[in-house]
Design a protein around this motif. Structure first.
Motif, PDB file in Angstrom:
ATOM      1  N   THR A 229      15.056  74.397  74.295  1.00 24.26           N
ATOM      2  CA  THR A 229      14.468  74.197  75.617  1.00 24.26           C
ATOM      3  C   THR A 229      14.296  75.550  76.293  1.00 24.26           C
ATOM      4  OG1 THR A 229      15.558  72.050  75.838  1.00 24.26           O
ATOM      5  CG2 THR A 229      14.747  73.069  77.854  1.00 24.26           C
ATOM      6  N   LEU A 291       2.176  76.216  76.490  1.00 24.95           N
ATOM      7  CA  LEU A 291       3.066  75.054  76.565  1.00 24.95           C
ATOM      8  C   LEU A 291       2.933  74.180  75.324  1.00 24.95           C
ATOM      9  CD1 LEU A 291       2.496  73.972  80.298  1.00 24.95           C
ATOM     10  CD2 LEU A 291       4.291  75.461  79.380  1.00 24.95           C
ATOM     11  N   GLU A 292       1.704  73.971  74.871  1.00 33.13           N
ATOM     12  CA  GLU A 292       1.501  73.060  73.745  1.00 33.13           C
ATOM     13  C   GLU A 292       1.961  73.638  72.403  1.00 33.13           C
ATOM     14  OE1 GLU A 292      -2.260  70.406  75.097  1.00 33.13           O
ATOM     15  OE2 GLU A 292      -2.204  72.511  75.720  1.00 33.13           O
ATOM     16  N   GLY A 295       5.564  73.156  72.382  1.00 33.78           N
ATOM     17  CA  GLY A 295       5.879  71.736  72.275  1.00 33.78           C
ATOM     18  C   GLY A 295       5.628  71.183  70.886  1.00 33.78           C
ATOM     19  N   TRP A 296       4.516  71.567  70.275  1.00 31.11           N
ATOM     20  CA  TRP A 296       4.212  71.089  68.922  1.00 31.11           C
ATOM     21  C   TRP A 296       5.251  71.560  67.910  1.00 31.11           C
ATOM     22  CZ3 TRP A 296      -1.408  73.036  69.858  1.00 31.11           C
ATOM     23  CH2 TRP A 296      -2.104  72.095  70.627  1.00 31.11           C
ATOM     24  N   GLN A 300      11.027  72.113  73.903  1.00 29.05           N
ATOM     25  CA  GLN A 300      10.722  71.492  75.186  1.00 29.05           C
ATOM     26  C   GLN A 300      10.614  72.569  76.259  1.00 29.05           C
ATOM     27  OE1 GLN A 300      13.732  68.890  76.780  1.00 29.05           O
ATOM     28  NE2 GLN A 300      12.380  68.030  78.340  1.00 29.05           N
TER      29      GLN A 300
END
Length: 410
Positions: A229, A291-292, A295-296, A300
């Motif tokens: 995270t 961000l993606e 995330g992928w 987080q």
């Protein structure tokens, strides 16, 4: 001025708290009638909200809104280029795929300043034509896939320092289909920015690795222990700290380059920071776009609303075209403005502050909340698209104010 004072001032200005606090101060001042440039018409803010709500419902009827990011432009024309890239990277582990995707998005975002009204990109594989941000996104996607930014022809899906430092305006012009009858604004500035990125990465191997890859950010930011995270502002802070030297603007305190941070005499602040209005638009756009990939890869990203709205001509244009902001002299619409002009600095600041007020109003109208619709989704739904719709309706897509840019701010 001591080096410590300069370092401390730069550190403060590299926070979104400073962006918000100072933008809000200029908004309060404008509401009090003390701005030489703008009148704030709060009675027209609901009209801007209505425009955003209508566009959001049209674009995302199920309100399943993705983040406002460069990845939306890679999907232009309904083509699933992200899935195609993922297939090309299928032999790599998740971390390797994340590094490649970060490589792509960093370069693409840095190339994503205003294209001008006369440029377009024809995609050979689909026969589709794109312009403006979508065109720049699709063009940079193909340039990446074709190995334009890699120093090793055998490893095209990579961006590295040597590849960027060898990039020429002619090579970028070829990749972006630039010609006398298809001109792109700020080509030299874009290439110079990528050269600066290459040089900056070679001096920060602890962040960008031995080859100088933007994808090194993944390893730098990935928590060494505990859950995977990270905070969105930590991504931005790393970008601002490690890439502060790449910006073409000469804005600086001592030897600390400030980038997208401009003088405005009414901006409050302690010590050396007084009179400086930070924005970090491209760095925040890049953070949203990272961000993606994180995330992928199973990381987080939290604290998304620590980031601000992006102070560019679509979001700012929405406020002018909806009447929430009015120029004291309508004749200024026909004037050419430099990016450091006080009017432009204040326009951008008022955009940040007013969109913070507009976002909860949009959520209420859509029956949502900040958890389901963070600012990144309000922008995507949203404010940027509504600004474009109004610009198309009123001026054939042109922004309301004429800004002379070097290709790195707008």
């Amino acid at each position: 001025m001591s080096a410590g004072e300069a370092d401390g001032a730069a550190a403060l200005l590299r926070t979104t708290a400073a962006v918000r606090d100072r933008a809000t101060a200029l908004l309060h001042r404008a509401r009090a009638g003390e701005s030489a440039w703008f009148v704030v018409d709060d009675e027209s803010l609901p009209a801007a909200v209505a425009d955003v709500v209508a566009v959001t419902r049209d674009r995302y009827p199920d309100l399943n809104i993705p983040f406002h990011s460069r990845w939306r432009h890679f999907e232009a024309g309904g083509v699933h280029r992200t899935a195609e890239l993922d297939a090309r990277l299928a032999t790599l582990a998740p971390a390797g795929r994340a590094r490649a995707m970060i490589d792509l998005v960093v370069v693409s975002v840095l190339l994503d300043a205003g294209a001008g009204p006369d440029w377009h990109y024809d995609e050979g594989s689909t026969g589709l034509r794109f312009d403006r941000s979508e065109g720049l996104g699709v063009a940079s996607w193909h340039a990446f896939v074709d190995g334009v930014f890699s120093s090793d022809p055998g490893v095209p899906l990579r961006v590295d320092a040597a590849g960027l430092l060898s990039l020429t305006p002619a090579r970028l012009a070829e990749a972006f289909q630039i010609a006398p009858d298809n001109p792109l604004v700020g080509v030299e500035g874009r290439v110079a920015l990528l050269h600066r990125l290459g040089r900056a990465m070679t001096t920060r191997p602890e962040t960008f690795g031995p080859l100088g890859r933007p994808g090194g950010l993944f390893d730098r930011l990935l928590p060494r222990h505990g859950p995977a995270t990270i905070a969105a502002h930590d991504i931005l802070s790393e970008l601002l700290a490690s890439l502060s030297g790449i910006w073409l603007a000469d804005n600086a305190i001592g030897d600390q380059r400030l980038g997208d941070c401009w003088r405005h005499p009414a901006v409050p602040g302690p010590g050396l920071t007084q009179g400086w209005m930070p924005f970090h638009k491209l760095s925040q756009w890049l953070t949203y776009s990272l961000l993606e990939p994180f995330g992928w890869a199973g990381v987080q990203v939290v604290g998304l609303d620590a980031l601000t709205a992006l102070p560019e001509y679509r979001n700012g244009g929405l406020l002018l075209d909806a009447g929430a902001l009015r120029l004291r002299d309508p004749g200024w619409l026909a004037t050419e403005w430099a990016v450091d002009a006080e009017l432009i600095v204040e326009w951008r600041a008022l955009t940040v502050a007013l969109l913070d007020e507009l976002a909860p109003m949009v959520r209420t109208e859509l029956g949502s909340d900040a958890t389901r619709m963070p600012l990144a989704c309000v922008l995507e739904g949203g404010t940027w698209a509504a600004g474009r719709v109004l610009a198309q309706r009123l001026r054939g897509g042109l922004p309301p104010l004429v800004v002379v840019s070097d290709g790195t701010v707008f």
